[in-house]
Design a protein around this motif. Structure first.
Motif, PDB file in Angstrom:
ATOM      1  N   GLU A 119     -23.600 -11.016   1.830  1.00 30.02           N
ATOM      2  CA  GLU A 119     -24.473 -11.373   0.165  1.00 30.02           C
ATOM      3  C   GLU A 119     -24.612  -9.877  -0.001  1.00 30.02           C
ATOM      4  OE1 GLU A 119     -23.978 -15.193  -0.560  1.00 30.02           O
ATOM      5  OE2 GLU A 119     -21.955 -16.245   0.278  1.00 30.02           O
ATOM      6  N   LYS A 120     -25.959 -10.689   0.586  1.00 29.86           N
ATOM      7  CA  LYS A 120     -26.955  -9.209  -0.179  1.00 29.86           C
ATOM      8  C   LYS A 120     -27.071  -8.289   0.064  1.00 29.86           C
ATOM      9  CE  LYS A 120     -32.076  -9.945  -0.676  1.00 29.86           C
ATOM     10  NZ  LYS A 120     -33.502 -10.106  -0.025  1.00 29.86           N
ATOM     11  N   MET A 121     -27.099  -8.103   1.185  1.00 28.32           N
ATOM     12  CA  MET A 121     -26.884  -6.329   1.470  1.00 28.32           C
ATOM     13  C   MET A 121     -25.324  -5.519   1.419  1.00 28.32           C
ATOM     14  SD  MET A 121     -29.422  -6.443   1.977  1.00 28.32           S
ATOM     15  CE  MET A 121     -30.967  -5.545   2.981  1.00 28.32           C
ATOM     16  N   ARG A 122     -24.140  -5.943   1.692  1.00 30.59           N
ATOM     17  CA  ARG A 122     -22.929  -6.127   1.649  1.00 30.59           C
ATOM     18  C   ARG A 122     -22.004  -4.507   2.787  1.00 30.59           C
ATOM     19  NH1 ARG A 122     -23.572  -5.416  -4.713  1.00 30.59           N
ATOM     20  NH2 ARG A 122     -23.687  -7.916  -5.177  1.00 30.59           N
ATOM     21  N   TRP A 123     -23.385  -5.049   3.975  1.00 27.03           N
ATOM     22  CA  TRP A 123     -22.730  -3.866   4.775  1.00 27.03           C
ATOM     23  C   TRP A 123     -21.068  -3.957   5.283  1.00 27.03           C
ATOM     24  CZ3 TRP A 123     -28.091  -5.535   6.838  1.00 27.03           C
ATOM     25  CH2 TRP A 123     -29.538  -4.294   6.161  1.00 27.03           C
ATOM     26  N   ASP A 124     -21.262  -3.658   6.181  1.00 19.82           N
ATOM     27  CA  ASP A 124     -19.450  -3.706   6.614  1.00 19.82           C
ATOM     28  C   ASP A 124     -19.831  -3.624   8.190  1.00 19.82           C
ATOM     29  OD1 ASP A 124     -17.289  -3.706   7.473  1.00 19.82           O
ATOM     30  OD2 ASP A 124     -16.425  -2.021   7.027  1.00 19.82           O
ATOM     31  N   ARG A 145     -26.535 -17.647   7.980  1.00 21.03           N
ATOM     32  CA  ARG A 145     -27.833 -16.564   7.754  1.00 21.03           C
ATOM     33  C   ARG A 145     -26.870 -15.315   7.635  1.00 21.03           C
ATOM     34  NH1 ARG A 145     -32.295 -18.419  12.356  1.00 21.03           N
ATOM     35  NH2 ARG A 145     -33.202 -19.502  11.748  1.00 21.03           N
ATOM     36  N   ILE A 146     -25.754 -14.672   8.391  1.00 16.54           N
ATOM     37  CA  ILE A 146     -25.284 -13.962   8.683  1.00 16.54           C
ATOM     38  C   ILE A 146     -24.495 -13.713   7.477  1.00 16.54           C
ATOM     39  CG2 ILE A 146     -23.067 -12.269   9.468  1.00 16.54           C
ATOM     40  CD1 ILE A 146     -25.984 -12.663  11.257  1.00 16.54           C
ATOM     41  N   LYS A 147     -24.195 -15.028   6.864  1.00 14.78           N
ATOM     42  CA  LYS A 147     -22.650 -14.938   5.363  1.00 14.78           C
ATOM     43  C   LYS A 147     -24.501 -14.319   4.679  1.00 14.78           C
ATOM     44  CE  LYS A 147     -20.224 -17.617   2.010  1.00 14.78           C
ATOM     45  NZ  LYS A 147     -20.337 -18.722   1.975  1.00 14.78           N
ATOM     46  N   HIS A 148     -24.656 -14.567   4.041  1.00  7.24           N
ATOM     47  CA  HIS A 148     -26.367 -14.453   3.419  1.00  7.24           C
ATOM     48  C   HIS A 148     -26.978 -13.229   3.634  1.00  7.24           C
ATOM     49  CE1 HIS A 148     -29.766 -15.245   1.011  1.00  7.24           C
ATOM     50  NE2 HIS A 148     -30.470 -14.273   2.081  1.00  7.24           N
TER      51      HIS A 148
END
Length: 135
Positions: A109-114, A103-106
Motif C-alpha cells: 500500500e505504501k510503496m505500490r510495488w508490483d 507487513r507485506i500488505k502495508h
C-alpha cells in the motif's frame, strides 16, 4: 521514450537522467520503456559511486531516513529471498504468517510495488544487497 524512477535529491538528477537515457536507448521506436524493465542490468553495470544512486529510490529513501521502518524492510527482504513464500519467510523471521501478511500488505500500500513483476523483484533484491554492502 524512456522513463526514470522518482528521486529525492537534486544532486542526483544527473544519475536519473542517465537512467531515462538508458531506458530510451533500449526502447524500440514508438515504444515507452519503463526503467524497471532494465533496472537490474543497469544496477549491476554501474560504477561503485553510481551504484548507490542506481538503487530503487524509494527503498533507498526508507533505508536511509526511517530506521523505525527497518522491520518492514527486513520482512520485505526475506519475503523476496523466499520467492514470495509467506510460509517460508514467516519461518525465517520467526513470526506468524498473519504478521508477515500484514507487513507485506502495508509495504504494498505504501510503496505500490508490483511483486508479480520479475524485474521489480530482482531490482529490489539487488538494491538491498547494494545498500547492505554500503552500510
Amino acid at each position: 521514450s524512456g522513463l526514470s524512477l522518482n528521486f529525492y535529491n537534486l544532486s542526483e538528477l544527473s544519475y536519473f537522467f542517465e537512467q531515462a537515457v538508458n531506458a530510451q536507448a533500449l526502447s524500440r521506436p514508438g515504444q515507452l520503456m519503463d526503467f524497471y524493465d532494465q533496472a537490474p542490468r543497469y544496477l549491476i553495470e554501474m560504477s561503485e559511486k553510481q551504484r548507490l544512486c542506481a538503487c530503487e529510490p524509494e527503498l533507498r529513501n526508507l533505508w536511509e531516513t526511517e530506521p523505525d521502518q527497518r522491520v518492514y524492510l527486513d520482512t520485505l527482504k526475506v519475503y523476496l529471498e523466499e520467492e514470495r513464500s509467506s510460509i517460508h519467510a514467516a519461518r525465517r523471521l520467526f513470526i506468524h504468517k498473519n504478521t508477515l501478511t500484514y507487513r507485506i500488505k502495508h509495504i504494498r500500500e505504501k510503496m505500490r510495488w508490483d511483486f508479480n513483476n520479475y524485474n521489480i523483484r530482482n531490482y529490489l533484491r539487488l538494491s538491498f544487497y547494494t545498500l547492505e554492502r554500503e552500510e
